[in-house]
Design a protein around this motif. Sequence first.
Motif, PDB file in Angstrom:
ATOM      1  N   ALA A 282       0.831  -1.203   0.000  1.00 16.53           N
ATOM      2  CA  ALA A 282       0.000   0.000   0.000  1.00 16.53           C
ATOM      3  C   ALA A 282       0.867   1.256   0.000  1.00 16.53           C
ATOM      4  CB  ALA A 282      -0.901   0.007   1.229  1.00 16.53           C
ATOM      5  N   PRO A 283       0.424   2.324  -0.661  1.00 15.49           N
ATOM      6  CA  PRO A 283       1.165   3.584  -0.638  1.00 15.49           C
ATOM      7  C   PRO A 283       1.330   4.083   0.797  1.00 15.49           C
ATOM      8  CG  PRO A 283      -0.599   3.652  -2.265  1.00 15.49           C
ATOM      9  CD  PRO A 283      -0.819   2.422  -1.452  1.00 15.49           C
ATOM     10  N   THR A 284       2.480   4.656   1.078  1.00 15.43           N
ATOM     11  CA  THR A 284       2.804   5.031   2.453  1.00 15.43           C
ATOM     12  C   THR A 284       3.591   6.332   2.480  1.00 15.43           C
ATOM     13  OG1 THR A 284       2.951   2.677   3.024  1.00 15.43           O
ATOM     14  CG2 THR A 284       3.870   4.222   4.596  1.00 15.43           C
TER      15      THR A 284
ATOM     16  N   ALA B 133      -3.721  14.599   2.815  1.00 21.51           N
ATOM     17  CA  ALA B 133      -3.227  14.313   1.466  1.00 21.51           C
ATOM     18  C   ALA B 133      -3.820  13.025   0.901  1.00 21.51           C
ATOM     19  CB  ALA B 133      -1.705  14.216   1.482  1.00 21.51           C
ATOM     20  N   GLY B 134      -4.622  12.323   1.694  1.00 20.53           N
ATOM     21  CA  GLY B 134      -5.279  11.114   1.209  1.00 20.53           C
ATOM     22  C   GLY B 134      -4.526   9.827   1.480  1.00 20.53           C
ATOM     23  N   GLN B 135      -3.368   9.902   2.146  1.00 18.63           N
ATOM     24  CA  GLN B 135      -2.640   8.692   2.513  1.00 18.63           C
ATOM     25  C   GLN B 135      -3.272   8.074   3.751  1.00 18.63           C
ATOM     26  OE1 GLN B 135      -0.613   7.419   0.501  1.00 18.63           O
ATOM     27  NE2 GLN B 135       1.333   8.484   0.276  1.00 18.63           N
ATOM     28  N   ARG B 136      -3.143   6.759   3.883  1.00 15.13           N
ATOM     29  CA  ARG B 136      -3.740   6.052   5.016  1.00 15.13           C
ATOM     30  C   ARG B 136      -2.707   5.305   5.844  1.00 15.13           C
ATOM     31  NH1 ARG B 136      -9.095   6.270   4.453  1.00 15.13           N
ATOM     32  NH2 ARG B 136      -9.400   4.711   6.084  1.00 15.13           N
ATOM     33  N   ARG B 137      -1.430   5.389   5.435  1.00 12.56           N
ATOM     34  CA  ARG B 137      -0.368   4.703   6.173  1.00 12.56           C
ATOM     35  C   ARG B 137       0.846   5.616   6.316  1.00 12.56           C
ATOM     36  NH1 ARG B 137      -0.131  -1.595   5.466  1.00 12.56           N
ATOM     37  NH2 ARG B 137      -2.329  -2.086   5.165  1.00 12.56           N
TER      38      ARG B 137
ATOM     39  N   ARG C  44      19.480  -1.770  20.263  1.00 12.27           N
ATOM     40  CA  ARG C  44      18.346  -2.204  19.447  1.00 12.27           C
ATOM     41  C   ARG C  44      17.641  -0.983  18.883  1.00 12.27           C
ATOM     42  NH1 ARG C  44      17.188  -7.535  19.659  1.00 12.27           N
ATOM     43  NH2 ARG C  44      18.096  -8.755  21.365  1.00 12.27           N
ATOM     44  N   TYR C  45      16.983  -1.186  17.742  1.00 15.64           N
ATOM     45  CA  TYR C  45      16.341  -0.089  17.020  1.00 15.64           C
ATOM     46  C   TYR C  45      14.961  -0.556  16.553  1.00 15.64           C
ATOM     47  CZ  TYR C  45      21.390   0.517  16.440  1.00 15.64           C
ATOM     48  OH  TYR C  45      22.758   0.565  16.658  1.00 15.64           O
ATOM     49  N   GLY C  46      14.091   0.419  16.296  1.00 15.50           N
ATOM     50  CA  GLY C  46      12.767   0.094  15.799  1.00 15.50           C
ATOM     51  C   GLY C  46      12.317   1.040  14.710  1.00 15.50           C
ATOM     52  N   LEU C  47      11.507   0.508  13.815  1.00 19.09           N
ATOM     53  CA  LEU C  47      10.798   1.297  12.808  1.00 19.09           C
ATOM     54  C   LEU C  47       9.318   1.159  13.139  1.00 19.09           C
ATOM     55  CD1 LEU C  47      11.136   2.953  10.155  1.00 19.09           C
ATOM     56  CD2 LEU C  47      10.749   0.811   8.922  1.00 19.09           C
ATOM     57  N   PHE C  48       8.582   2.268  13.069  1.00 14.13           N
ATOM     58  CA  PHE C  48       7.225   2.305  13.555  1.00 14.13           C
ATOM     59  C   PHE C  48       6.227   2.630  12.437  1.00 14.13           C
ATOM     60  CE2 PHE C  48      10.015   2.811  17.061  1.00 14.13           C
ATOM     61  CZ  PHE C  48       9.385   2.256  18.163  1.00 14.13           C
ATOM     62  N   GLY C  49       5.018   2.161  12.597  1.00 17.01           N
ATOM     63  CA  GLY C  49       4.007   2.392  11.571  1.00 17.01           C
ATOM     64  C   GLY C  49       2.656   2.747  12.180  1.00 17.01           C
ATOM     65  N   LEU C  50       1.866   3.469  11.383  1.00 21.52           N
ATOM     66  CA  LEU C  50       0.534   3.897  11.788  1.00 21.52           C
ATOM     67  C   LEU C  50      -0.404   3.740  10.592  1.00 21.52           C
ATOM     68  CD1 LEU C  50      -1.386   5.331  13.841  1.00 21.52           C
ATOM     69  CD2 LEU C  50      -0.574   7.515  12.850  1.00 21.52           C
ATOM     70  N   ILE C  51      -1.557   3.092  10.805  1.00 23.61           N
ATOM     71  CA  ILE C  51      -2.568   2.910   9.767  1.00 23.61           C
ATOM     72  C   ILE C  51      -3.843   3.621  10.194  1.00 23.61           C
ATOM     73  CG2 ILE C  51      -3.944   1.250   8.447  1.00 23.61           C
ATOM     74  CD1 ILE C  51      -1.746  -0.809   8.915  1.00 23.61           C
ATOM     75  N   ARG C  52      -4.392   4.419   9.305  1.00 25.73           N
ATOM     76  CA  ARG C  52      -5.620   5.136   9.622  1.00 25.73           C
ATOM     77  C   ARG C  52      -6.803   4.197   9.514  1.00 25.73           C
ATOM     78  NH1 ARG C  52      -7.844  10.748   6.786  1.00 25.73           N
ATOM     79  NH2 ARG C  52      -9.287  11.308   8.483  1.00 25.73           N
ATOM     80  N   ASP C  53      -7.628   4.182  10.547  1.00 23.27           N
ATOM     81  CA  ASP C  53      -8.823   3.337  10.551  1.00 23.27           C
ATOM     82  C   ASP C  53      -9.911   3.958   9.675  1.00 23.27           C
ATOM     83  OD1 ASP C  53      -7.661   1.534  12.330  1.00 23.27           O
ATOM     84  OD2 ASP C  53      -8.338   2.678  14.071  1.00 23.27           O
TER      85      ASP C  53
END
Length: 281
Positions: free
Chosen positions: A25-27, A55-59, A271-280
């Motif tokens: 999905a576009p992000t 802008a219309g993105q959901r992730r 340790r490292y992390g990459l984080f994500g958010l999805i719009r409901d």
Amino acid sequence: MTSRVFQNDGAKITVYLDGPAWDGAPTATLGGFACKTPEAGRAVLDQAIAHVWDAGQRRIIGPMDGDTWHSYRFVTQTDGSPAFLLEPKDDPAAPALFTDAGFTQISSYFSARVPLATAAATSPAPTDDFTIQAWDGTAPEALFAQVYALSSAAFVRNAFYKPISQDAFLAMYMPMVPMLKPELIFFARRPDGTLAGFLFGTPNYAEGFAPRSAILKTYASLQKGAGQHLAHAFHTAAAALGYDTAIHALIHDDNLSALRSATEGAQIFRRYGLFGLIRDG
């Protein structure tokens, strides 16, 4: 890259609307985050998220400066030792601000260190499939052109991969040439001369002009076994040059190199992390 900066007196963040795909999905991505206070950081983070939704993105994924060719990941756990060369900056408040905004960790990485006397003692089985050669220090632009071509092929299946042009790649890496030590840069070549893999190592100049550690920064291969042989060449050369410690830098938890690092006796220190958010909805 399409980007917009949000800032106030105590914080700053950059939004990239054309980030890599996440699960197809576009992000968008959020990078360049810095804050002096949690309140200031929360304010710009809220602005950035609202801009992405508008802008219309959901992730959204972050931290990431547009793609994985540039800086990404937060430090999530550390033993407190000083940062090594080119390591992501440790901002203890940042991961909590992102998780408070609804982000969850979607990818995990680590760095580990190992005495070179231990790592160099682990020899892979001989092979006729390729030979390992150190860079001779000449024609750096041609060197990086080869690295670009192999990287593009080797990393294309990685999560969050996004292609970039060769010109953009060279613009990022050519300024690093004065820091390179040819004895720590290796290529695996097949009998016909084609490139099967590469490894970039560098002295850890964050320790000063006479560092004791060397960083195994990046390697990629298109042929089974090449990575193990490249790592052995790096460890052996670094030990011969007088370094006493190897840093295995920024390894994905699920990567085969994570298993190799553990097998060689390396101990995780960050340790490292990459984080994500999805719009409901």
